[in-house]
Design a protein around this motif. Structure first.
Motif, PDB file in Angstrom:
ATOM      1  N   LEU A  25      -1.272  -7.206  15.254  1.00 33.55           N
ATOM      2  CA  LEU A  25      -1.457  -7.724  13.895  1.00 33.55           C
ATOM      3  C   LEU A  25      -2.931  -7.950  13.576  1.00 33.55           C
ATOM      4  CD1 LEU A  25       1.532 -10.230  13.691  1.00 33.55           C
ATOM      5  CD2 LEU A  25       1.334  -7.996  12.576  1.00 33.55           C
ATOM      6  N   ALA A  26      -3.736  -8.210  14.607  1.00 37.22           N
ATOM      7  CA  ALA A  26      -5.150  -8.523  14.383  1.00 37.22           C
ATOM      8  C   ALA A  26      -6.028  -7.275  14.285  1.00 37.22           C
ATOM      9  CB  ALA A  26      -5.669  -9.421  15.501  1.00 37.22           C
ATOM     10  N   THR A  27      -5.534  -6.137  14.721  1.00 35.31           N
ATOM     11  CA  THR A  27      -6.365  -4.932  14.701  1.00 35.31           C
ATOM     12  C   THR A  27      -6.002  -4.039  13.514  1.00 35.31           C
ATOM     13  OG1 THR A  27      -7.157  -3.090  16.019  1.00 35.31           O
ATOM     14  CG2 THR A  27      -4.845  -3.561  16.187  1.00 35.31           C
ATOM     15  N   GLU A  28      -7.000  -3.343  13.034  1.00 34.10           N
ATOM     16  CA  GLU A  28      -6.761  -2.415  11.933  1.00 34.10           C
ATOM     17  C   GLU A  28      -6.623  -0.983  12.436  1.00 34.10           C
ATOM     18  OE1 GLU A  28      -9.573  -2.797   8.762  1.00 34.10           O
ATOM     19  OE2 GLU A  28      -9.482  -4.981   8.812  1.00 34.10           O
ATOM     20  N   ASP A  29      -7.219  -0.671  13.562  1.00 41.00           N
ATOM     21  CA  ASP A  29      -7.201   0.682  14.103  1.00 41.00           C
ATOM     22  C   ASP A  29      -6.133   0.772  15.192  1.00 41.00           C
ATOM     23  OD1 ASP A  29      -7.699   3.247  14.892  1.00 41.00           O
ATOM     24  OD2 ASP A  29      -9.738   2.865  15.619  1.00 41.00           O
ATOM     25  N   VAL A  30      -4.919   1.117  14.801  1.00 43.90           N
ATOM     26  CA  VAL A  30      -3.815   1.188  15.755  1.00 43.90           C
ATOM     27  C   VAL A  30      -4.020   2.341  16.732  1.00 43.90           C
ATOM     28  CG1 VAL A  30      -1.318   1.465  15.969  1.00 43.90           C
ATOM     29  CG2 VAL A  30      -2.255   0.131  14.095  1.00 43.90           C
ATOM     30  N   GLY A  31      -4.669   3.417  16.298  1.00 41.62           N
ATOM     31  CA  GLY A  31      -4.945   4.542  17.186  1.00 41.62           C
ATOM     32  C   GLY A  31      -5.805   4.129  18.365  1.00 41.62           C
ATOM     33  N   MET A  32      -6.782   3.262  18.116  1.00 35.65           N
ATOM     34  CA  MET A  32      -7.629   2.759  19.196  1.00 35.65           C
ATOM     35  C   MET A  32      -6.797   1.940  20.176  1.00 35.65           C
ATOM     36  SD  MET A  32      -9.603  -0.470  19.971  1.00 35.65           S
ATOM     37  CE  MET A  32      -8.983  -1.239  18.541  1.00 35.65           C
ATOM     38  N   LEU A  33      -5.913   1.134  19.639  1.00 33.83           N
ATOM     39  CA  LEU A  33      -5.047   0.300  20.478  1.00 33.83           C
ATOM     40  C   LEU A  33      -4.142   1.166  21.352  1.00 33.83           C
ATOM     41  CD1 LEU A  33      -4.290  -2.677  20.968  1.00 33.83           C
ATOM     42  CD2 LEU A  33      -2.546  -2.401  19.221  1.00 33.83           C
ATOM     43  N   THR A  37      -4.182   1.272  25.573  1.00 30.28           N
ATOM     44  CA  THR A  37      -2.990   0.962  26.366  1.00 30.28           C
ATOM     45  C   THR A  37      -2.434   2.208  27.034  1.00 30.28           C
ATOM     46  OG1 THR A  37      -1.596   1.177  24.402  1.00 30.28           O
ATOM     47  CG2 THR A  37      -2.354  -1.026  24.969  1.00 30.28           C
ATOM     48  N   GLY A  38      -2.460   3.337  26.336  1.00 30.68           N
ATOM     49  CA  GLY A  38      -1.920   4.560  26.919  1.00 30.68           C
ATOM     50  C   GLY A  38      -2.727   5.077  28.088  1.00 30.68           C
ATOM     51  N   SER A  39      -4.039   5.003  27.979  1.00 28.44           N
ATOM     52  CA  SER A  39      -4.863   5.549  29.056  1.00 28.44           C
ATOM     53  C   SER A  39      -4.753   4.711  30.328  1.00 28.44           C
ATOM     54  CB  SER A  39      -6.320   5.666  28.619  1.00 28.44           C
ATOM     55  OG  SER A  39      -6.838   4.418  28.216  1.00 28.44           O
TER      56      SER A  39
END
Length: 115
Positions: A25-33, A37-39
């Motif tokens: 909820l606090a981040t705007e760039d979900v792709g970065m998130l 987590t994926g890596s």
């Protein structure tokens, strides 16, 4: 038991879901998130966990006393389904590769945010 009307199951559920939900909820760039987590989770799932399990189980088998009685007669000899990579050196090589991958991914993430 219950503490303040909350069961352990409910408390652990909130503890498991709460922090990731707050970060999402606090981040705007979900792709970065997803990239972070994926890596890191990918390295753990593909390399760290299997190699660690292999080393732990091999250690456990070495500590087990040899079978006696009828089991010894059945179990004597080489395992026909044994891995050709049965040396612990292979598992340690995978752990070293995972450590290198973690280092390179971390450097890549740090370079991407331009510290």
């Amino acid at each position: 038991g219950r503490v303040w009307g909350v069961t352990e199951q409910q408390a652990f559920g909130v503890l498991a879901v709460g922090p990731p939900l707050a970060v999402a909820l606090a981040t705007e760039d979900v792709g970065m998130l997803v990239g972070y987590t994926g890596s890191y989770a990918g390295i753990a799932i593909q390399s760290l966990l299997p190699a660690s399990f292999v080393l732990a189980l091999r250690r456990r088998l070495r500590l087990r006393p040899p079978p006696r009685g009828p089991a010894a007669a059945r179990g004597g000899g080489e395992n026909p389904f044994g891995s050709p990579l049965r040396s612990d050196a292979w598992a340690y090589a995978i752990l070293a590769w995972a450590a290198l991958a973690l280092l390179l991914i971390t450097v890549s993430h740090l370079h991407a945010i331009k510290l």
